[in-house]
Scaffold this active site. Structure first.
Site, mmCIF file in Angstrom:
data_model
loop_
_atom_site.group_PDB
_atom_site.id
_atom_site.type_symbol
_atom_site.label_atom_id
_atom_site.label_comp_id
_atom_site.label_asym_id
_atom_site.label_seq_id
_atom_site.Cartn_x
_atom_site.Cartn_y
_atom_site.Cartn_z
ATOM 1 N N GLY A 50 1.021 -1.239 0.064
ATOM 2 C CA GLY A 50 -0.006 0.181 -0.005
ATOM 3 C C GLY A 50 1.041 1.272 0.070
ATOM 4 C CD GLU A 51 2.410 5.488 -0.878
ATOM 5 O OE1 GLU A 51 2.077 4.903 -1.857
ATOM 6 O OE2 GLU A 51 3.473 5.957 -0.279
ATOM 7 C CB SER A 52 5.371 2.683 3.670
ATOM 8 O OG SER A 52 6.017 3.666 2.913
ATOM 9 C CB CYS A 82 5.184 -3.969 -1.373
ATOM 10 S SG CYS A 82 5.689 -2.787 -2.483
ATOM 11 N NE ARG A 109 8.340 5.125 0.561
ATOM 12 C CZ ARG A 109 7.565 6.319 0.727
ATOM 13 N NH1 ARG A 109 8.022 7.438 1.166
ATOM 14 N NH2 ARG A 109 6.554 6.401 0.002
ATOM 15 C CB ILE A 136 3.007 -2.521 -7.369
ATOM 16 C CG1 ILE A 136 2.351 -3.548 -8.173
ATOM 17 C CG2 ILE A 136 2.004 -1.184 -7.751
ATOM 18 C CD1 ILE A 136 0.878 -4.058 -7.695
ATOM 19 N NE ARG A 137 2.969 3.754 -6.576
ATOM 20 C CZ ARG A 137 2.982 4.161 -5.490
ATOM 21 N NH1 ARG A 137 3.928 4.953 -4.999
ATOM 22 N NH2 ARG A 137 2.042 3.809 -4.781
ATOM 23 C CG HIS A 176 2.089 -6.189 -4.144
ATOM 24 N ND1 HIS A 176 1.461 -5.876 -3.269
ATOM 25 C CD2 HIS A 176 3.027 -5.330 -4.354
ATOM 26 C CE1 HIS A 176 1.527 -4.772 -3.171
ATOM 27 N NE2 HIS A 176 2.527 -4.233 -3.915
ATOM 28 C CD GLU A 178 -0.100 -8.838 -2.127
ATOM 29 O OE1 GLU A 178 0.908 -9.489 -1.935
ATOM 30 O OE2 GLU A 178 -0.311 -7.494 -2.205
HETATM 31 N N1 GLN Z 1 5.409 2.796 -2.931
HETATM 32 C C1 GLN Z 1 5.086 2.396 -1.896
HETATM 33 C C2 GLN Z 1 5.775 3.089 -0.455
HETATM 34 O O1 GLN Z 1 6.674 3.702 -0.438
HETATM 35 C C3 GLN Z 1 5.010 0.776 -1.711
HETATM 36 C C4 GLN Z 1 4.364 0.497 -2.873
HETATM 37 C C5 GLN Z 1 3.398 -1.004 -2.506
HETATM 38 O O2 GLN Z 1 3.311 -1.437 -1.421
HETATM 39 N N2 GLN Z 1 2.959 -1.612 -3.498
HETATM 40 O O3 GLN Z 1 4.926 2.851 0.369
#
Ligand code: GLN
Length: 195
Positions: A50-52, A82, A109, A136-137, A176, A178
């Site tokens: 997700g987004e840390s 991630c 990151r 993913i990113r 990921h 999952e």
């Molecule tokens: N770019 C996100 C972050 O810095 C991590 C991306 C992800 O969990 N798919 O938190």
């Protein structure tokens, strides 16, 4: 293996997919959305992608941060994917934040730049075989900290970058698992919860 209860941090990000995986493997799941959810008993913890920055902020605001960090330090098996890996890392090379800081690695990151933000790979994971990997990113693990030299086991490398490690009770992956049709990494985590 006796039936395990796995808590999945469910404040933001890809938590539903982890719950599906764990249920498919016969585990019980609980969602951690607020502090009271931490009163339940569980054998393992999943920190989803997700987004840390958002997850870190919500963990503080919801007053869940301290107890979860304590549990991880006390040996609760934890699986970070991630953003979850970012939350576990002891150091971030391109961000001044440190969240739980329990995993002795340095993580970068958004390490693949804009164009390579998302990609797919198939690579060997130690003890499992070739596994599909969706990034993913994604972050990657730049280095093992000195404190972790003896304890951190490198499980997978993609393009000379470390993307999966295990250290005592902690499993951290940059991708990921999952999101791909392969349960073996989740299975590996469930085995870590059996001790
Ligand atoms: N770019 C996100 C972050 O810095 C991590 C991306 C992800 O969990 N798919 O938190």
């Amino acid at each position: 293996m006796s039936k395990k209860t796995i808590a999945v941090l469910a404040v933001q990000g890809a938590f539903a997919e982890h719950i599906d995986r764990m249920k498919a493997l016969g585990a019980e799941c609980i969602e951690l959305r607020q502090k009271a959810d931490l009163d339940q008993e569980f054998d393992g913890l999943i920190l989803p992608g997700g987004e840390s920055t958002v997850q870190g902020k919500l963990l503080r605001e919801l007053d869940m941060f301290g107890s979860l960090q304590e549990k991880i330090k006390n040996g609760l098996p934890v699986f970070g994917t991630c953003a979850g890996l970012i939350l576990l890392a002891q150091e971030l090379s391109n961000d001044e934040h440190v969240y739980f800081g329990t995993l002795p690695v340095r993580v970068q990151r958004n390490a693949y730049g804009r164009q390579l933000g998302s990609f797919h790979a198939e690579q060997e994971v130690k003890g499992i075989g070739t596994v599909p990997m969706t990034f993913i990113r994604a972050p990657y693990i730049e280095a093992i900290e000195e404190a972790g030299e003896k304890e951190v086991e490198i499980l997978a490398v993609v393009d000379n970058r470390i993307v999966a490690v295990r250290c005592r009770n902690q499993l951290g992956v940059a991708f990921h698992p999952e999101l791909d049709a392969d349960n073996r990494i989740h299975e590996m985590f469930l085995q870590m919860c059996d001790h």
